[in-house]
Design a protein around this motif. Structure first.
Motif, short mmCIF file in Angstrom:
data_model
loop_
_atom_site.label_atom_id
_atom_site.label_comp_id
_atom_site.label_asym_id
_atom_site.label_seq_id
_atom_site.Cartn_x
_atom_site.Cartn_y
_atom_site.Cartn_z
N VAL A 1 -2.80 0.30 -4.03
CA VAL A 1 -2.59 -0.86 -3.61
C VAL A 1 -2.11 -1.94 -4.78
O VAL A 1 -2.49 -1.73 -5.80
CB VAL A 1 -3.67 -1.67 -3.13
CG1 VAL A 1 -4.34 -0.97 -1.74
CG2 VAL A 1 -4.81 -1.71 -3.86
N ARG A 2 -1.25 -2.90 -4.18
CA ARG A 2 -0.82 -3.99 -5.26
C ARG A 2 -1.89 -4.73 -5.75
O ARG A 2 -2.74 -5.23 -4.91
CB ARG A 2 0.35 -4.76 -4.56
CG ARG A 2 0.99 -5.71 -5.59
CD ARG A 2 2.08 -6.61 -4.76
NE ARG A 2 3.12 -5.82 -4.14
CZ ARG A 2 4.34 -5.74 -4.55
NH1 ARG A 2 4.79 -6.37 -5.52
NH2 ARG A 2 5.18 -5.01 -4.33
N GLY A 3 -1.85 -4.81 -7.02
CA GLY A 3 -3.31 -5.59 -7.56
C GLY A 3 -2.48 -6.67 -8.25
O GLY A 3 -1.16 -6.78 -8.65
N ASP A 4 -3.36 -7.72 -8.99
CA ASP A 4 -3.03 -8.63 -9.95
C ASP A 4 -2.22 -8.32 -10.93
O ASP A 4 -1.29 -8.90 -11.70
CB ASP A 4 -4.24 -9.31 -10.43
CG ASP A 4 -5.11 -10.19 -9.29
OD1 ASP A 4 -4.23 -10.75 -8.20
OD2 ASP A 4 -6.24 -10.26 -9.01
N ALA B 1 -5.99 -6.31 2.08
CA ALA B 1 -5.72 -7.69 2.32
C ALA B 1 -5.34 -8.54 0.95
O ALA B 1 -4.30 -9.26 1.05
CB ALA B 1 -7.20 -8.45 2.82
N HIS B 2 -6.09 -8.18 0.17
CA HIS B 2 -5.50 -8.85 -1.38
C HIS B 2 -4.06 -8.51 -1.71
O HIS B 2 -3.34 -9.24 -2.05
CB HIS B 2 -6.38 -8.65 -2.47
CG HIS B 2 -6.14 -9.20 -3.54
ND1 HIS B 2 -6.18 -10.73 -3.78
CD2 HIS B 2 -5.76 -8.86 -4.91
CE1 HIS B 2 -6.03 -10.87 -5.02
NE2 HIS B 2 -5.44 -10.04 -5.92
N GLU C 1 -5.28 2.23 -8.00
CA GLU C 1 -5.96 3.23 -6.98
C GLU C 1 -7.10 2.86 -6.29
O GLU C 1 -7.81 2.32 -7.16
CB GLU C 1 -6.03 4.67 -7.81
CG GLU C 1 -6.22 5.70 -6.89
CD GLU C 1 -5.99 7.21 -7.43
OE1 GLU C 1 -6.32 8.28 -6.69
OE2 GLU C 1 -5.52 7.08 -8.52
N ILE C 2 -7.20 3.31 -4.71
CA ILE C 2 -8.52 3.09 -4.16
C ILE C 2 -9.16 4.53 -4.21
O ILE C 2 -8.27 5.56 -3.60
CB ILE C 2 -8.18 2.46 -2.73
CG1 ILE C 2 -7.60 1.12 -2.96
CG2 ILE C 2 -9.58 2.25 -1.86
CD1 ILE C 2 -7.20 0.41 -1.76
N ASP C 3 -10.30 4.80 -4.38
CA ASP C 3 -11.12 5.88 -4.16
C ASP C 3 -11.35 6.03 -2.95
O ASP C 3 -12.06 5.23 -2.19
CB ASP C 3 -12.28 5.91 -4.99
CG ASP C 3 -13.14 7.05 -5.10
OD1 ASP C 3 -13.15 7.79 -3.94
OD2 ASP C 3 -13.76 7.49 -6.20
N VAL D 1 0.77 -1.10 -0.01
CA VAL D 1 -0.13 -0.11 -0.09
C VAL D 1 0.91 1.02 0.09
O VAL D 1 1.79 1.25 0.81
CB VAL D 1 -0.96 0.05 1.23
CG1 VAL D 1 -1.58 1.33 1.29
CG2 VAL D 1 -1.73 -1.12 1.45
N ARG D 2 0.57 2.17 -0.64
CA ARG D 2 1.26 3.44 -0.78
C ARG D 2 0.19 4.42 -0.74
O ARG D 2 -0.83 4.67 -1.41
CB ARG D 2 1.94 3.78 -2.09
CG ARG D 2 3.18 2.51 -2.18
CD ARG D 2 3.74 2.84 -3.50
NE ARG D 2 4.91 1.93 -3.92
CZ ARG D 2 5.10 1.43 -5.10
NH1 ARG D 2 4.71 2.01 -6.17
NH2 ARG D 2 6.00 0.44 -5.33
N ILE D 3 0.50 5.64 0.03
CA ILE D 3 -0.33 6.69 0.39
C ILE D 3 0.49 8.07 -0.06
O ILE D 3 1.44 8.23 0.70
CB ILE D 3 -1.05 6.84 1.67
CG1 ILE D 3 -2.05 5.56 2.00
CG2 ILE D 3 -2.07 8.02 1.72
CD1 ILE D 3 -2.58 5.48 3.33
#
Length: 86
Positions: free
Chosen positions: A46-49, A69-70, A54-56, A37-39
């Motif tokens: 977040v790291r994704g597949d 968690a993923h 980006e998370i809103d 996770v980076r803010i």
């Protein structure tokens, strides 16, 4: 940023071997040295597949926790996952 940062901090409390660090203008969460996770300012990724996503900030809190968690699962070493993970 504070609300999202506080929410992320709560979400990672249940994830083993996590570490928070200040990386200049960013707050980074990692597991065994692997960032997940980076803010930076108002942006949370977040790291994704398929790389970083980006998370809103207005996302459902449960969806944010699931994404964190993923991301942790993708970054955690196999031995930690096999030991039980979250």
């Amino acid at each position: 940023m504070t609300d999202m940062l506080d929410h992320i901090r709560e979400a990672v409390k249940v994830l083993p071997a996590t570490e928070e660090r200040d990386a200049g203008e960013a707050t980074v969460f990692s597991v065994e040295g692997n960032d997940f996770v980076r803010i930076v300012g108002d942006s949370t990724t977040v790291r994704g597949d398929d790389g970083w996503m980006e998370i809103d900030a207005d996302s459902d809190p449960v969806a944010v926790e699931d994404a964190v968690a993923h991301a942790w699962e993708l970054a955690a070493p196999r031995g930690l996952l096999e030991a039980g993970g979250r």
